[in-house]
Enzyme design. Structure first.
Site, mmCIF file in Angstrom:
data_model
loop_
_atom_site.group_PDB
_atom_site.id
_atom_site.type_symbol
_atom_site.label_atom_id
_atom_site.label_comp_id
_atom_site.label_asym_id
_atom_site.label_seq_id
_atom_site.Cartn_x
_atom_site.Cartn_y
_atom_site.Cartn_z
ATOM 1 N N ILE A 194 0.918 -0.945 -0.167
ATOM 2 C CA ILE A 194 0.290 -0.029 0.070
ATOM 3 C C ILE A 194 1.042 0.953 -0.252
ATOM 4 O O ILE A 194 0.069 2.081 0.224
ATOM 5 C CB ILE A 194 -1.312 0.096 0.939
ATOM 6 C CG1 ILE A 194 0.014 -0.151 2.388
ATOM 7 C CG2 ILE A 194 -2.174 -0.682 1.103
ATOM 8 C CD1 ILE A 194 -0.951 0.140 3.800
ATOM 9 N N GLY A 195 2.417 1.196 0.139
ATOM 10 C CA GLY A 195 2.875 1.981 -0.026
ATOM 11 C C GLY A 195 4.720 2.119 0.139
ATOM 12 O O GLY A 195 4.540 0.925 0.287
ATOM 13 N N GLU A 196 5.162 2.831 -1.139
ATOM 14 C CA GLU A 196 6.458 2.402 -1.184
ATOM 15 C C GLU A 196 7.438 3.619 -1.693
ATOM 16 O O GLU A 196 6.889 5.187 -2.411
ATOM 17 C CB GLU A 196 6.198 1.954 -2.785
ATOM 18 C CG GLU A 196 8.131 1.427 -3.098
ATOM 19 C CD GLU A 196 8.028 0.526 -4.084
ATOM 20 O OE1 GLU A 196 6.816 0.285 -4.950
ATOM 21 O OE2 GLU A 196 9.537 -0.364 -4.141
ATOM 22 N N GLY A 197 8.813 3.940 -0.334
ATOM 23 C CA GLY A 197 9.140 5.140 -0.089
ATOM 24 C C GLY A 197 10.832 4.600 -0.901
ATOM 25 O O GLY A 197 11.192 2.869 -1.139
ATOM 26 N N THR A 198 11.174 5.568 -1.085
ATOM 27 C CA THR A 198 13.229 5.448 -0.990
ATOM 28 C C THR A 198 14.060 4.245 -0.388
ATOM 29 O O THR A 198 14.334 3.454 -0.906
ATOM 30 C CB THR A 198 13.614 6.247 -1.145
ATOM 31 O OG1 THR A 198 13.092 7.603 -2.011
ATOM 32 C CG2 THR A 198 14.814 6.002 -1.643
ATOM 33 N N SER A 239 11.567 2.631 2.245
ATOM 34 C CA SER A 239 10.938 1.925 2.803
ATOM 35 C C SER A 239 9.695 1.805 2.305
ATOM 36 O O SER A 239 9.368 2.025 1.415
ATOM 37 C CB SER A 239 10.837 2.265 4.973
ATOM 38 O OG SER A 239 10.097 3.530 4.085
ATOM 39 N N VAL A 245 5.905 -0.406 3.054
ATOM 40 C CA VAL A 245 4.446 -0.533 3.889
ATOM 41 C C VAL A 245 3.389 -1.658 3.228
ATOM 42 O O VAL A 245 3.355 -1.982 1.742
ATOM 43 C CB VAL A 245 3.539 0.776 4.171
ATOM 44 C CG1 VAL A 245 2.793 0.534 4.777
ATOM 45 C CG2 VAL A 245 4.832 1.520 4.651
ATOM 46 N N LYS A 296 5.581 -1.858 8.220
ATOM 47 C CA LYS A 296 6.954 -0.912 7.128
ATOM 48 C C LYS A 296 7.751 -1.626 7.525
ATOM 49 O O LYS A 296 8.606 -2.090 8.146
ATOM 50 C CB LYS A 296 7.382 0.043 8.447
ATOM 51 C CG LYS A 296 7.235 1.068 7.613
ATOM 52 C CD LYS A 296 7.718 2.021 7.972
ATOM 53 C CE LYS A 296 8.443 3.304 7.471
ATOM 54 N NZ LYS A 296 8.877 4.812 7.889
ATOM 55 N N ASP A 331 9.219 15.527 8.701
ATOM 56 C CA ASP A 331 8.754 15.675 7.395
ATOM 57 C C ASP A 331 6.816 15.564 7.524
ATOM 58 O O ASP A 331 6.186 15.294 7.131
ATOM 59 C CB ASP A 331 9.630 14.298 6.940
ATOM 60 C CG ASP A 331 9.045 14.679 5.353
ATOM 61 O OD1 ASP A 331 8.654 15.273 4.958
ATOM 62 O OD2 ASP A 331 8.739 12.658 4.709
#
Length: 505
Positions: A59-63, A65, A67, A85, A172
């Protein structure tokens, strides 16, 4: 928590872009093959997860991490959803432990996300957190009533007041890090991957993490101005200067290149280089408005200051590389969110780099006001022209479309953004020829163009404005206090909660 022995290169965990990875094009909920591969990889990396959770989706993607949405069978027989996470192994172990300590000490109350479990296998760490179903900010912004906006800001400030009491600087603050469930009226501040400790922080590992990485790196994907063509530059500029030691700057002699005497009868030189007297009181270099960097600027000590955060939400003191930054930077970011809520424009500021971002702020808050504020925290800002501060009510009502425009003109339209040139020590070769000046100015103008175009305003029936035709003065007074250019006088979260705008909350 025992932290993993991972690579010693410090990495920051960026904000997550929440997006569904489920393919519903054929009417059925099927997980895409790439998501299946990622889930299988996670289960292999941390086998213990499979004993307790059924991972449903990414459901989520960052540089740094990712989720996942997972379900767990509770002892009561009911199924409960959790957010997992997964921290990318290259994250520094101290940063991971510091984030976990923020979640355990400050999380779980006052609209701050907590942590339920933590799994670790070798260099893989997974935080298990309660799952809050939420809507994307951009999807609900246009339909929010003023009363809903008022409550949204109250709960955001409530969360900030709570984490600030622990001496945590979130760094942030943005809508995607403040989850909002519209139906249940629930809120959650998430992602402490960039958090820092204030001088009085209660989070001991935040002090240690700053020792590991005292100066935050630039945000992933942001343009590096040092790589620009040095033959291009800006004529209209703002220069940020901070002396390396305390001394009488005005008493220092300005170094100017010697010129050959003009022969008798020869026409005067048409050089565009300004005279020494036109450079302003206190300048100590000879490269101002030129396409080169003088020895004075080259010998200046490099300015190092934290600048982590998301473009568009960074406070002026961050953009100006002020070394002393506190919880006030979170309050500025909250002000930018309120600005988007009142104007109906998101993102409000969208700049390609810190310099254009500062120029955009000046078009709203005024150049003279920015210069005065910069002096308060030890920076000198030189501007080539004066920009008046905008009236916040007029600006927001015009952008939202609740203020009538005569003849299609926008009242109090912000002037064209100033172009900005960086400190010549850190960004040599940017100031000079007009092409770069024009490009930077176009970037700043385009980013605000859609926000000042009356044609972009949605036509609304007066009966369906949901309170936007009677926004009280208190809303714009709070906005003004949140967007105070001087961090020393910017309103705190605790005082903001006592603002008249929230008197009945």
């Amino acid at each position: 928590m025992e932290v993993p022995p991972v690579d010693k290169t410090s990495k920051d965990i960026r904000g997550l872009d929440v997006q569904s990875k489920v393919d519903r094009s054929n009417g059925r909920c099927e997980i895409r093959s790439d998501v299946k591969t990622d889930i299988e990889y996670l289960c292999e990396a941390v086998p213990e997860l499979s004993k307790f959770f059924h991972i449903v989706d990414k459901i989520g993607e960052g540089t740094f991490s990712t989720v996942y949405l997972a379900e767990a069978q509770m002892t009561s027989g009911a199924k409960e959803k959790f957010a997992l996470k997964h921290l990318i192994p290259t994250s520094h172990p101290v940063r991971i432990a510091a984030e976990l300590q923020c979640l355990t000490m400050a999380g779980g109350k006052e609209n701050v996300m907590g942590v339920t479990y933590c799994f670790r296998k070798d260099d893989h760490v997974v935080f298990v957190m309660p799952y809050l179903e939420h809507q994307a900010f951009v999807d609900v912004l246009g339909s929010m009533s003023f009363e809903e906006v008022r409550r949204y800001m109250f709960h955001l400030l409530k969360a900030l007041a709570h984490v600030h009491r622990f001496g945590i600087i979130h760094r942030d603050i943005k809508p995607s890090n403040f989850l909002y469930n519209r139906r249940l009226k629930k809120y959650a501040l998430v992602d402490f991957g960039l958090a820092q400790g204030a001088p009085d922080t209660q989070i001991e590992l935040l002090k240690e993490s700053m020792a590991v990485n005292p100066a935050q790196r630039s945000v992933f994907g942001e343009r590096n101005l040092n790589s620009l063509n040095p033959s291009e530059g800006a004529v209209v500029k703002v220069t940020l200067v901070k002396p390396t030691r305390v001394e009488d700057v005005a008493a220092r002699r300005m170094v100017l290149p010697r010129r050959r005497p003009t022969p008798a009868g020869a026409p005067a030189s048409s050089s565009s280089k300004p005279k020494a007297s036109s450079l302003g009181h206190g300048l100590t270099c000879s490269c101002y408005t030129t396409d080169r960097v003088c020895n004075v600027c080259l010998s200046r000590k490099q300015q190092v200051a934290p600048r982590a955060g998301t473009p568009g939400f960074r406070a002026p003191e961050v953009l100006m590389k002020c070394p002393s930054q506190g919880t006030e930077i979170d309050m500025w970011s909250a002000g930018v969110i309120l600005l988007s809520l009142l104007s109906g424009r998101y993102p409000f500021f969208k700049a390609s780099d810190d310099l254009v971002a500062l120029a955009q702020i000046m078009t709203i808050r005024g150049s003279r006001e920015t210069i005065q504020a910069a002096k308060k925290f030890g920076k000198a800002v030189l501007c080539s022209r004066d920009l008046p501060a905008q009236d916040l009510r007029t600006l927001c009502e015009t952008l939202r479309g609740t203020r009538p425009c005569k003849g299609g003109a926008v009242p109090d339209k912000p002037p064209e953004p100033l172009n900005v040139a960086p400190d010549s020590k850190e960004d040599p070769g940017l100031s000079g020829s007009p092409p770069k000046q024009q490009r930077l100015q176009d970037d700043a103008r385009r980013s605000l163009a859609s926000r000042t175009d009356p044609a972009a305003a949605v036509e609304e029936d007066p009966a369906d404005r949901k309170g936007w035709d009677r926004v009280p003065d208190e809303a714009y007074d709070l906005l003004d206090k949140l967007l105070d250019l001087n961090p020393a006088t910017r309103i705190t979260a605790a005082k903001a909660l006592q603002h008249p705008l929230f008197k009945d909350l």
